[in-house]
Design a protein around this motif. Structure first.
Motif, PDB file in Angstrom:
ATOM      1  N   GLU A   1      -0.584   1.284  -9.004  1.00 49.52           N
ATOM      2  CA  GLU A   1      -1.905   1.395  -8.397  1.00 49.52           C
ATOM      3  C   GLU A   1      -2.671   0.075  -8.457  1.00 49.52           C
ATOM      4  O   GLU A   1      -3.449  -0.245  -7.557  1.00 49.52           O
TER       5      GLU A   1
ATOM      6  N   SER B   1      -1.605   3.054   6.085  1.00 50.25           N
ATOM      7  CA  SER B   1      -1.602   2.766   4.645  1.00 50.25           C
ATOM      8  C   SER B   1      -2.975   3.009   4.041  1.00 50.25           C
ATOM      9  O   SER B   1      -3.105   3.505   2.914  1.00 50.25           O
TER      10      SER B   1
ATOM     11  N   LEU C   1       0.814  -1.215   0.000  1.00 50.22           N
ATOM     12  CA  LEU C   1       0.000   0.000   0.000  1.00 50.22           C
ATOM     13  C   LEU C   1       0.847   1.265   0.000  1.00 50.22           C
ATOM     14  O   LEU C   1       0.346   2.359  -0.270  1.00 50.22           O
ATOM     15  N   THR C   2       2.117   1.107   0.291  1.00 50.28           N
ATOM     16  CA  THR C   2       3.006   2.275   0.334  1.00 50.28           C
ATOM     17  C   THR C   2       3.791   2.441  -0.955  1.00 50.28           C
ATOM     18  O   THR C   2       4.654   3.311  -1.041  1.00 50.28           O
TER      19      THR C   2
ATOM     20  N   LYS D   1      -1.552  -2.050  -5.593  1.00 46.36           N
ATOM     21  CA  LYS D   1      -2.033  -1.468  -4.329  1.00 46.36           C
ATOM     22  C   LYS D   1      -3.524  -1.767  -4.138  1.00 46.36           C
ATOM     23  O   LYS D   1      -3.978  -2.096  -3.048  1.00 46.36           O
TER      24      LYS D   1
ATOM     25  N   SER E   1     -10.082   2.780  -5.920  1.00 48.21           N
ATOM     26  CA  SER E   1      -9.173   2.470  -4.810  1.00 48.21           C
ATOM     27  C   SER E   1      -9.553   3.278  -3.573  1.00 48.21           C
ATOM     28  O   SER E   1      -9.530   2.769  -2.442  1.00 48.21           O
TER      29      SER E   1
ATOM     30  N   MET F   1      -4.220   5.747   1.075  1.00 41.69           N
ATOM     31  CA  MET F   1      -4.999   5.380  -0.103  1.00 41.69           C
ATOM     32  C   MET F   1      -6.095   6.388  -0.412  1.00 41.69           C
ATOM     33  O   MET F   1      -6.579   6.470  -1.539  1.00 41.69           O
TER      34      MET F   1
END
Length: 995
Positions: A837, A870, A830-831, A840, A882, A874
């Protein structure tokens, strides 16, 4: 017989016995001694002519003056004399005929005149002696020639006074036997006696004879014909071997044959009434030499050409059994016949002069015909001996040699090629191919045909290696061979095709299109039963369309277009359908496969031909070398453009059977599995039964050790599964492909992992029953290991989605995922930077399912691993889906807080406070205004959720947050409408629409 220089005593004792006299020197011509000879019947004069062989091999004749002035008086002394024979004598003392000799013309007069004038004067003396009866009328004189005959080959004129005087003076019987304009040559060369050879025309000679008493009757007697038949030119050929065999070949010159025919017509002889034995014996007398008996029959050969002319053209009755010889009798003279040919070749007989080289010119063609017969003998042909004439025979293929000789030489060389040893063949191949090639331009069809047959033998014989073909089959020769494909004669076309097919690797590419035009024409016009011709055409067509060099692909497309434009494809399909010849089928199948190497536009045209794809499909399971592999590979290209047509042609089952073949080659497994992927990729297969069969075969193939095969297998399996419904998947799940798929995950390379993970993801999305099947084989553990070890973004993404599907709604499976330590990896994903993307989002989906299925302790664990921060991050990304998913995950955490008891809720309180703080910041900064509607709904729900914990005073101050958001939204009506439109686009009932 006694020499003239004999002592008186011996002469006196021997005189009554003496009948023949030889005069070798002029001094032997003695009138006193001559008067004592009572019984002399025959005198040989060897001193009149002196022979001198010049450097070119021609014979010059000089006249001995003393003999000339003494001789006539000397001859008059012999009252019983019957015959006088004149011979020339050379420096070695050998006596020979002066026929074909040259008489020098001097510039001076008597007594120093040249041999020509001197001999003419002598002939006049003899004529005078007959006129005055000094020589009696029954005397026969042989060996004299008019010098103008030899000097000018009888072309000086028709008014020679010397010859006309002789015709009027010599005895009539003798004049009737006169030769004309060199006709004495045959008798002279054979050592036979001949009458005076005059330079007059035959008609003039006969006119003089008719003018003399009894002449007309004499000219019309059959004796004259028989004499001519016995005057055929005899060629004596001695042997160099120890047996010393001598061969005699008799051949009438064309002049002699014409004279025989003319005499028959002149005398009005009825040839059919002539006795065949008499005629045959007259012909056999041509084998006689002077004073000799007939040779043995197996030593005598009458020219076939002469025999056929006498028998068929003239119509004389002859006994063939007497004149013809068996092949066995003739073959014992092979070496002598070969020596005749070699003697005429300057390259073989380097030191020979012109006379030696031309000695047997008249019978060269006969010798060739004999060697041709010998070379075709069924039993023990003397090929080894015949091959000794190879150099001469090859030279006779050159320009300037008569076609008949070329044809004979070509026939013999062809048979040496077919029956000789490798050494014999090499002698011809080293020199003969260019010569045979030149013959292809001849207008003589028989010559062209023989040359073609010889070249065909060279090209097709296993002993002719590629080096020979490469150096001998020049572009010029190939061009001639291609041109002969237009011939009206089928044998010519057939042989040309045979040669071109054998030398196909040496045909220049520049000739390919021209050759292709001829092949198309022939294959479209010919009936298919011409197996040999069709076979060679198929070989050539295959060589033209096959391309091994990638740089030739463009030219190959041009050739393929020519095949398409010619309309040959339907013919190829028809031949393949009807032929029973395996070689033809093999070559044309290669052609069909190579046609697939064309452009997409060309493929579009080819597949429209009825039977084209079914025929190619049938090739897939053949066992012809690498053809099935190539066909399968090319069909993979077809599948990308015309998949449905290929499926209709029945490609699937053959591909599956190939994959099930025991010990199948790795390359064919790779090609087949690749084509199978192409067939499965674009849509559902023809029916569920084929899909099920495909999955069964693919499941077995998952155990293959080769990564390319496994990679293709996994992709094919995924594509099949992707097109199946939930119910259909439930029917095939028992095939057992899940376990081998899962086993591939941890250690497989990235290309293999991707279709495996996509398949697991797909299966796991079909319902809880499939998830249990995956879990039964330790799916979470294997997937977790893959997530931790993989560095491939796609594979990580599919792994996340698969895990998300598996743990959905199951706290136990959720715990299993946590136990396999996937949470830190998810938090790390997530980082990642904004370029990943998709990954993620996949990690976020997994976290969402984990929070949705997790207990308070499991969610608390997510907080401790940094997942909360995280999730906050987002909320800042551009991707709307997302952000919504992140909000859903946070919403799930808040919802879990509401559902828990006050004690358990405290576990989440710090996390909830963090969520509220983050939301406040987002609101104050007016970020992501187009998503504020979702946030307003979330905060409205949050107000109720926070009533669970009355001790959190900080939360109460956040109740104003919805009002702040509503105020901001009033200033952004346009953006709000955009969000509403998006919801309408995705559907209100969809998960995103509900959010």
């Amino acid at each position: 017989m006694l020499c003239g220089a004999t002592c008186r005593t011996i002469l006196h004792d021997a005189m009554p016995l003496l009948t023949k006299l030889h005069i070798n020197k002029s001094k032997q011509i003695n009138l006193v001694v001559a008067s004592r000879f009572r019984d002399i019947k025959e005198i040989h004069i060897n001193s009149l002519y002196k022979l001198d062989l010049d450097d070119e091999g021609y014979t010059d004749v000089w006249i001995d003056m003393n003999t000339k002035i003494r001789l006539v008086s000397f001859l008059t002394r012999f009252v019983d004399l019957d015959r006088v024979v004149f011979w020339g004598r050379d420096d070695e003392g050998n006596c020979k005929s002066v026929a074909d000799s040259f008489f020098f013309e001097g510039d001076e007069g008597y007594p120093n005149e040249g041999p020509r004038d001197s001999l003419k004067a002598f002939l006049d003396l003899v004529s005078g002696a007959f006129d005055c009866s000094a020589l009696h009328k029954n005397l026969k004189i042989s060996g004299l020639v008019c010098p103008d005959v030899s000097n000018t080959h009888g072309l000086r004129g028709n008014d020679c006074k010397t010859c006309m005087r002789a015709c009027n003076s010599f005895p009539l019987q003798e004049v009737a036997e006169f030769e004309c304009r060199g006709s004495s040559s045959s008798n002279g060369r054979a050592g036979r006696l001949f009458g005076l050879d005059v330079c007059l025309e035959r008609a003039t000679l006969e006119s003089i004879i008719e003018s003399r008493p009894g002449g007309r009757k004499l000219l019309r007697s059959k004796d004259r014909l028989l004499r001519l038949l016995g005057s055929g030119r005899r060629h004596e050929i001695t042997s160099d071997d120890d047996e010393g065999r001598t061969l005699y070949i008799v051949k009438y010159t064309q002049t002699e044959l014409n004279e025989i025919k003319r005499v028959i017509e002149y005398a009005n002889l009825k040839v059919k009434r002539l006795d065949s034995t008499t005629v045959t014996e007259a012909i056999r007398s041509s084998f006689l030499g002077y004073g000799s008996s007939l040779p043995l029959e197996n030593q005598c050969i009458l020219s076939d050409e002469s025999l056929q002319y006498v028998k068929d053209t003239i119509g004389l009755p002859v006994d063939i059994d007497v004149l013809e010889r068996s092949l066995e009798d003739l073959m014992v003279h092979t070496q002598q016949i070969v020596s005749v040919l070699n003697q005429s070749d300057a390259e073989v007989n380097e030191d020979a002069n012109e006379e030696v080289l031309n000695r047997y010119t008249d019978i060269h063609l006969d010798c060739l015909k004999l060697l041709h017969r010998f070379s075709e003998a069924e039993n023990n042909p003397p090929i080894q001996q015949i091959s000794n004439a190879t150099t001469c025979l090859v030279n006779w293929l050159q320009n300037g040699v008569a076609d008949e000789k070329k044809l004979g030489a070509a026939h013999i060389l062809k048979n040496i090629l077919a029956k000789g040893t490798d050494g014999d063949r090499k002698k011809i191949i080293d020199r003969g191919i260019p010569s045979f090639g030149r013959l292809l331009g001849s207008t003589n069809e028989s010559l062209v045909m023989v040359a073609l047959l010889a070249l065909a033998d060279i090209a097709t014989n296993p002993g002719s290696d590629d080096v020979i073909k490469a150096t001998s089959f020049t572009p010029e020769l190939v061009s001639k061979l291609i041109g002969l494909l237009d011939s009206k004669h089928q044998d010519c076309v057939k042989s040309s095709l045979q040669i071109l097919a054998a030398a196909k690797d040496h045909i220049p590419e520049s000739d390919h299109l021209t050759l292709l035009t001829h092949l198309v024409k022939n294959m479209n016009m010919k009936e298919h039963e011409q197996s040999d011709e069709l076979l060679n055409s198929s070989v050539l067509l295959r060589s033209i369309v096959e391309v091994e060099n990638p740089g030739q692909v463009l030219f190959q497309a041009v050739k393929i277009q020519s095949v398409i434009d010619s309309g040959l494809v339907p013919t190829l399909i028809e031949i393949l359908t009807t032929t029973e010849n395996d070689a033809i089928q093999f070559n044309l199948e290669h052609v069909m496969v190579n046609l697939l190497a064309g452009t997409e536009k060309q493929l579009d045209v080819l597949v429209q031909n009825t039977g084209f794809l079914p025929k190619l499909v049938s090739i897939v399971e053949y066992q012809h070398g690498g053809l099935p592999e190539k066909a399968i590979s090319e069909l993979g290209k077809v599948a990308k453009l015309h998949r449905d047509m290929l499926l209709q042609a029945g490609i699937m089952m053959p591909l599956l059977r190939v994959l099930q073949t025991p010990n199948a080659a790795l390359t064919i497994l790779e090609a087949t599995s690749s084509t199978l992927v192409a067939c499965c990729r674009q849509g559902k297969l023809s029916n569920f039964a084929i899909s099920k069969e495909t999955l069964m075969v693919l499941t077995e193939l998952l155990a293959n050790d080769h990564k390319v095969v496994v990679h293709n297998t996994c992709w094919a399996l995924f594509n099949v599964l992707f097109r199946l419904s939930r119910d259909e998947i439930s029917e095939v799940i028992s095939i057992g492909f899940i376990k081998p798929l899962l086993k591939l995950i941890p250690n497989a390379p990235h290309p293999v992992q991707e279709p495996v993970l996509k398949s697991i993801q797909l299966i796991s999305s079909k319902g809880n029953a499939y998830v249990k099947a995956i879990s039964l084989h330790d799916g979470i553990s294997l997937l977790s290991k893959t997530l931790l070890s993989s560095t491939n973004e796609k594979n990580q993404k599919h792994t996340c989605y698969a895990i998300a599907n598996i743990i959905r709604g199951s706290r136990d499976r959720n715990q299993s995922a946590i136990d396999n330590n996937i949470v830190p990896s998810l938090a790390k994903m997530l980082t990642l930077d904004t370029t990943k993307e998709g990954l993620k989002k996949a990690a976020l989906s997994t976290l969402y399912e984990m929070t949705n299925a997790g207990s308070a302790a499991q969610i608390k664990y997510l907080f401790t691993e940094g997942c909360l921060n995280s999730l906050f991050d987002m909320l800042n990304i551009i991707d709307c889906s997302s952000t919504v998913l992140a909000l859903q995950t946070l919403s799930c955490i808040l919802k879990k807080g509401k559902e828990q008891s006050p004690n358990k809720a405290r576990l989440l309180s710090s996390g909830i406070q963090d969520i509220e703080k983050k939301l406040r910041v987002l609101t104050d900064q007016n970020l992501r205004l187009h998503r504020n509607n979702e946030r307003v709904e979330l905060l409205s729900k949050k107000k109720a959720w926070l009533e669970v914990d009355q001790h959190l005073s900080t939360v109460e101050s956040l109740t104003k947050a919805p009002d702040l958001l509503q105020e901001q939204l009033r200033d952004n009506d346009q953006r709000l409408q955009s969000i509403v439109q998006k919801i309408a686009d995705v559907g209100e009932d969809s998960p995103l629409g509900q959010v």
